[in-house]
Design a protein around this motif. Structure first.
Motif, PDB file in Angstrom:
ATOM      1  N   TYR A 355       4.328   6.197   2.174  1.00 33.86           N
ATOM      2  CA  TYR A 355       2.993   5.718   1.809  1.00 33.86           C
ATOM      3  C   TYR A 355       2.776   5.965   0.314  1.00 33.86           C
ATOM      4  O   TYR A 355       3.274   6.940  -0.236  1.00 33.86           O
ATOM      5  CB  TYR A 355       1.910   6.445   2.615  1.00 33.86           C
ATOM      6  N   THR A 356       2.035   5.058  -0.321  1.00 36.19           N
ATOM      7  CA  THR A 356       1.783   5.166  -1.754  1.00 36.19           C
ATOM      8  C   THR A 356       0.502   4.406  -2.092  1.00 36.19           C
ATOM      9  O   THR A 356      -0.209   3.965  -1.198  1.00 36.19           O
ATOM     10  CB  THR A 356       2.983   4.598  -2.543  1.00 36.19           C
ATOM     11  N   LEU A 357       0.225   4.257  -3.385  1.00 41.00           N
ATOM     12  CA  LEU A 357      -0.922   3.436  -3.792  1.00 41.00           C
ATOM     13  C   LEU A 357      -0.573   1.981  -3.519  1.00 41.00           C
ATOM     14  O   LEU A 357       0.416   1.455  -4.017  1.00 41.00           O
ATOM     15  CB  LEU A 357      -1.232   3.647  -5.276  1.00 41.00           C
ATOM     16  N   MET A 358      -1.415   1.321  -2.740  1.00 42.31           N
ATOM     17  CA  MET A 358      -1.170  -0.039  -2.254  1.00 42.31           C
ATOM     18  C   MET A 358      -2.298  -0.925  -2.780  1.00 42.31           C
ATOM     19  O   MET A 358      -3.455  -0.730  -2.420  1.00 42.31           O
ATOM     20  CB  MET A 358      -1.178   0.042  -0.721  1.00 42.31           C
ATOM     21  N   LEU A 359      -1.978  -1.882  -3.645  1.00 35.22           N
ATOM     22  CA  LEU A 359      -3.016  -2.676  -4.298  1.00 35.22           C
ATOM     23  C   LEU A 359      -3.652  -3.707  -3.364  1.00 35.22           C
ATOM     24  O   LEU A 359      -4.727  -4.212  -3.623  1.00 35.22           O
ATOM     25  CB  LEU A 359      -2.467  -3.362  -5.548  1.00 35.22           C
ATOM     26  N   TYR A 394       3.833  -2.851   1.965  1.00 31.17           N
ATOM     27  CA  TYR A 394       2.766  -3.846   2.111  1.00 31.17           C
ATOM     28  C   TYR A 394       2.668  -4.745   0.885  1.00 31.17           C
ATOM     29  O   TYR A 394       2.603  -5.972   0.999  1.00 31.17           O
ATOM     30  CB  TYR A 394       1.430  -3.164   2.376  1.00 31.17           C
ATOM     31  N   ASP A 395       2.615  -4.154  -0.307  1.00 29.71           N
ATOM     32  CA  ASP A 395       2.476  -4.970  -1.517  1.00 29.71           C
ATOM     33  C   ASP A 395       3.697  -5.843  -1.746  1.00 29.71           C
ATOM     34  O   ASP A 395       3.591  -6.946  -2.307  1.00 29.71           O
ATOM     35  CB  ASP A 395       2.222  -4.083  -2.737  1.00 29.71           C
ATOM     36  N   ALA A 397       5.405  -7.226   0.645  1.00 30.91           N
ATOM     37  CA  ALA A 397       5.183  -8.338   1.561  1.00 30.91           C
ATOM     38  C   ALA A 397       4.117  -9.292   1.023  1.00 30.91           C
ATOM     39  O   ALA A 397       4.242 -10.517   1.143  1.00 30.91           O
ATOM     40  CB  ALA A 397       4.774  -7.806   2.934  1.00 30.91           C
ATOM     41  N   SER A 398       3.077  -8.745   0.406  1.00 36.97           N
ATOM     42  CA  SER A 398       2.026  -9.578  -0.183  1.00 36.97           C
ATOM     43  C   SER A 398       2.603 -10.467  -1.277  1.00 36.97           C
ATOM     44  O   SER A 398       2.217 -11.632  -1.404  1.00 36.97           O
ATOM     45  CB  SER A 398       0.929  -8.673  -0.755  1.00 36.97           C
ATOM     46  N   LEU A 399       3.525  -9.925  -2.062  1.00 37.78           N
ATOM     47  CA  LEU A 399       4.154 -10.683  -3.149  1.00 37.78           C
ATOM     48  C   LEU A 399       5.158 -11.698  -2.615  1.00 37.78           C
ATOM     49  O   LEU A 399       5.103 -12.889  -2.958  1.00 37.78           O
ATOM     50  CB  LEU A 399       4.851  -9.704  -4.094  1.00 37.78           C
ATOM     51  N   ALA A 400       6.085 -11.247  -1.790  1.00 34.89           N
ATOM     52  CA  ALA A 400       7.216 -12.090  -1.384  1.00 34.89           C
ATOM     53  C   ALA A 400       6.829 -13.143  -0.353  1.00 34.89           C
ATOM     54  O   ALA A 400       7.564 -14.121  -0.162  1.00 34.89           O
ATOM     55  CB  ALA A 400       8.351 -11.219  -0.851  1.00 34.89           C
ATOM     56  N   MET A 401       5.696 -12.946   0.319  1.00 35.51           N
ATOM     57  CA  MET A 401       5.145 -13.983   1.194  1.00 35.51           C
ATOM     58  C   MET A 401       3.765 -14.347   0.657  1.00 35.51           C
ATOM     59  O   MET A 401       2.739 -14.119   1.290  1.00 35.51           O
ATOM     60  CB  MET A 401       5.074 -13.503   2.642  1.00 35.51           C
ATOM     61  N   ASP A 402       3.742 -14.910  -0.525  1.00 34.55           N
ATOM     62  CA  ASP A 402       2.520 -15.218  -1.273  1.00 34.55           C
ATOM     63  C   ASP A 402       1.654 -16.209  -0.495  1.00 34.55           C
ATOM     64  O   ASP A 402       2.076 -17.331  -0.220  1.00 34.55           O
ATOM     65  CB  ASP A 402       2.934 -15.796  -2.633  1.00 34.55           C
ATOM     66  N   TYR A 438       8.542  -3.460   5.972  1.00 34.35           N
ATOM     67  CA  TYR A 438       8.211  -4.735   5.319  1.00 34.35           C
ATOM     68  C   TYR A 438       7.882  -5.798   6.371  1.00 34.35           C
ATOM     69  O   TYR A 438       6.882  -6.523   6.260  1.00 34.35           O
ATOM     70  CB  TYR A 438       9.384  -5.183   4.451  1.00 34.35           C
ATOM     71  N   ALA A 439       8.704  -5.885   7.414  1.00 31.07           N
ATOM     72  CA  ALA A 439       8.468  -6.887   8.466  1.00 31.07           C
ATOM     73  C   ALA A 439       7.140  -6.614   9.181  1.00 31.07           C
ATOM     74  O   ALA A 439       6.368  -7.539   9.463  1.00 31.07           O
ATOM     75  CB  ALA A 439       9.627  -6.879   9.455  1.00 31.07           C
TER      76      ALA A 439
END
Length: 503
Positions: A355-359, A394-395, A397-402, A438-439
């Motif tokens: 877990y980390t900072l997730m935008l 999460y981020d 996935a947000s990027l790579a599945m824009d 990621y999935a």
């Protein structure tokens, strides 16, 4: 007209033009601005400045509609300029198409007293009178249009306190929330961005006595943006510098990071840019982030966790909105229970993951490409206020599945490979756990987005989001192909949730 009253002294024509700009920034379809005053009081000057600001054309010819009675202008919000001086009877407004004008635009009405009962009670009355060497503008009204106008004037006061009171204001962009942005310009200085971030309206309780935004941990005030922005800036991420702030009112004057979007000139993904953004995420995910961040002396923002309740209420948007669109009725209790069962089994697998900072919305609309710079500074990052502490995947996935543009499987893989290589280079990276997470996060996010895009159409009257649904379904199929999601995939298939449907 009952309601609130505001007064502004306009010392000269420039001040009148600035008031026109301020009103233009607040205008929405259906608004009526009623301009009242004697001949020569400045009604036409104010209308001209407002229309030019709306059309973003300082040289636009704006003739008085004294003889035509109405003049219409194409703009961000279509503007219809009515001059009722020669109106014989209020009923003639029917022939002028007054109601139709308000249905798809805004109206400026000179000599509004001749409109009689046709003038909506929500109209904003602007009375102009000569005073000394200048003019006095008196605004009165009630309802949302007046509140927006008052807030826009408060934004001008904020600019004035920041030394930017004479700046030109132009609409920049709005987003799916109540936030909006303007570009403000002063001669001889780089333009800046004016952020208008009113406090979040939480809405009714939806579960356990809590509203949706509280469960999903949406940012409730601009303090979140300021705190996260300062933390990211200190860590070497190119987010906007804050030049002035008013945390109480929700106004920020920000650095303008650039005008080039993240996508290519053809509006399509550029593999190298997506890889660069993935490498920026890898750098961020190698850092330790505090859960409490400082916005100002004595003012802190506690970054919320992306906990199970937040994940589930987001995923439930598919059941709440997307399923009824498919079936024509509410989701059954059986479907909802099965959906929860499968999702809870999947989310159990996140235990002990990184877990980390997730935008949260790390995708093309929120990334600015600055190709003249080097390294991570090529990427300007905006829209950060809803950050959480959550799975690092999460981020990615947000990027790579824009959600806003089709990322091919090849570019998705190229993006993931760039991230994974950067994490391995830094050491201590569990690739297998990341790929599974990621999935899971891609499936959760795209399930949420299917629901959000339908909600934007059904509840908010924004049908243009539906065109994205086939892409989101494709992303969901990609995510559910991971073996760890086999049970969830079977559930989606059994209930037809992945089938292509005509819009």
């Amino acid at each position: 007209m009952a309601g609130m009253v505001l007064e502004r002294f306009l010392a000269d024509e420039a001040a009148t033009a600035r008031l026109g700009e301020d009103l233009a920034m607040s205008l929405r379809p259906g608004d009526v601005l009623a301009l009242k005053g004697d001949l020569g009081a400045g009604k036409s000057s104010l209308a001209r400045a407002l229309i030019r600001a709306m059309a973003e054309d300082a040289g636009l010819d704006v003739p008085s509609p004294t003889f035509t009675l109405v003049q219409s202008y194409e703009a961000r919000v279509p503007v219809h300029h009515f001059d009722l001086y020669r109106l014989s009877a209020a009923s003639e407004l029917d022939e002028l198409g007054f109601d139709e004008a308000l249905a798809q635009g805004a109206a400026l009405v000179e000599w509004p007293e001749r409109a009689g009962p046709y003038l909506p009670e929500t109209s904003v009355l602007i009375e102009l009178a000569l005073q000394g060497e200048g003019r006095l503008a008196r605004l009165s009204g009630q309802g949302a249009a007046f509140e927006r106008a008052a807030r826009s004037l408060a934004m001008r006061d904020f600019l004035d306190e920041a030394g930017w009171g004479d700046a030109q204001r132009r609409y920049f962009v709005g987003d799916a929330s109540a936030r909006s942005y303007e570009v403000v310009s002063l001669a001889g200085l780089p333009p800046r961005v004016l952020m208008n971030s009113p406090r979040l309206v939480l809405g009714p309780p939806v579960r356990d006595g809590k509203p949706y935004a509280a469960i999903a941990h949406s940012a409730q005030s601009v303090t979140a943006f300021v705190a996260i922005d300062k933390a990211l800036l200190a860590a070497g991420v190119s987010v906007p510098q804050i030049h002035a702030e008013d945390l109480d009112q929700g106004f920020l004057l920000l650095e303008h990071l650039g005008a080039e979007g993240f996508l290519g000139s053809d509006g399509q993904p550029v593999a190298e840019r997506y890889a660069a953004a993935a490498e920026l995420l890898a750098m961020m995910h190698g850092k330790a982030w505090p859960a409490r961040m400082q916005a100002a002396p004595g003012i802190f923002h506690d970054v919320p966790p992306f906990d199970r309740d937040a994940m589930m209420i987001e995923a439930d948007l598919l059941v709440d909105w997307y399923v009824p669109m498919l079936t024509g009725g509410p989701a059954s209790d059986t479907l909802r229970a099965g959906y929860h069962r499968e999702w809870n089994a999947v989310l159990d697998r996140l235990r002990d993951r990184e877990y980390t900072l997730m935008l949260r919305d790390f995708h093309s609309p929120n990334i600015i490409w600055r190709g003249d710079r080097s390294g991570h500074d090529r990427l300007g990052i905006v829209d950060i206020q809803d950050a959480l502490i959550g799975p690092s995947a999460y981020d990615v996935a947000s990027l790579a599945m824009d959600a806003r543009v089709t990322v091919s499987p090849d570019i998705e893989k190229h993006t993931l490979d760039a991230y994974i290589a950067a994490r391995h280079a830094a050491g201590g990276f569990d690739e297998e756990a990341f790929v599974e997470t990621y999935a899971i996060m891609a499936a959760q996010r795209n399930s949420k987005i299917l629901g959000i895009f339908v909600r934007l159409e059904k509840r908010d009257g924004k049908p243009y989001y539906l065109k994205h649904l086939p892409r989101i379904r494709d992303y969901l199929r990609r995510a559910l192909a991971h073996p760890a999601l086999a049970g969830l995939r079977d559930f989606y298939v059994a209930h037809g949730l992945l089938e292509e449907r005509p819009l």
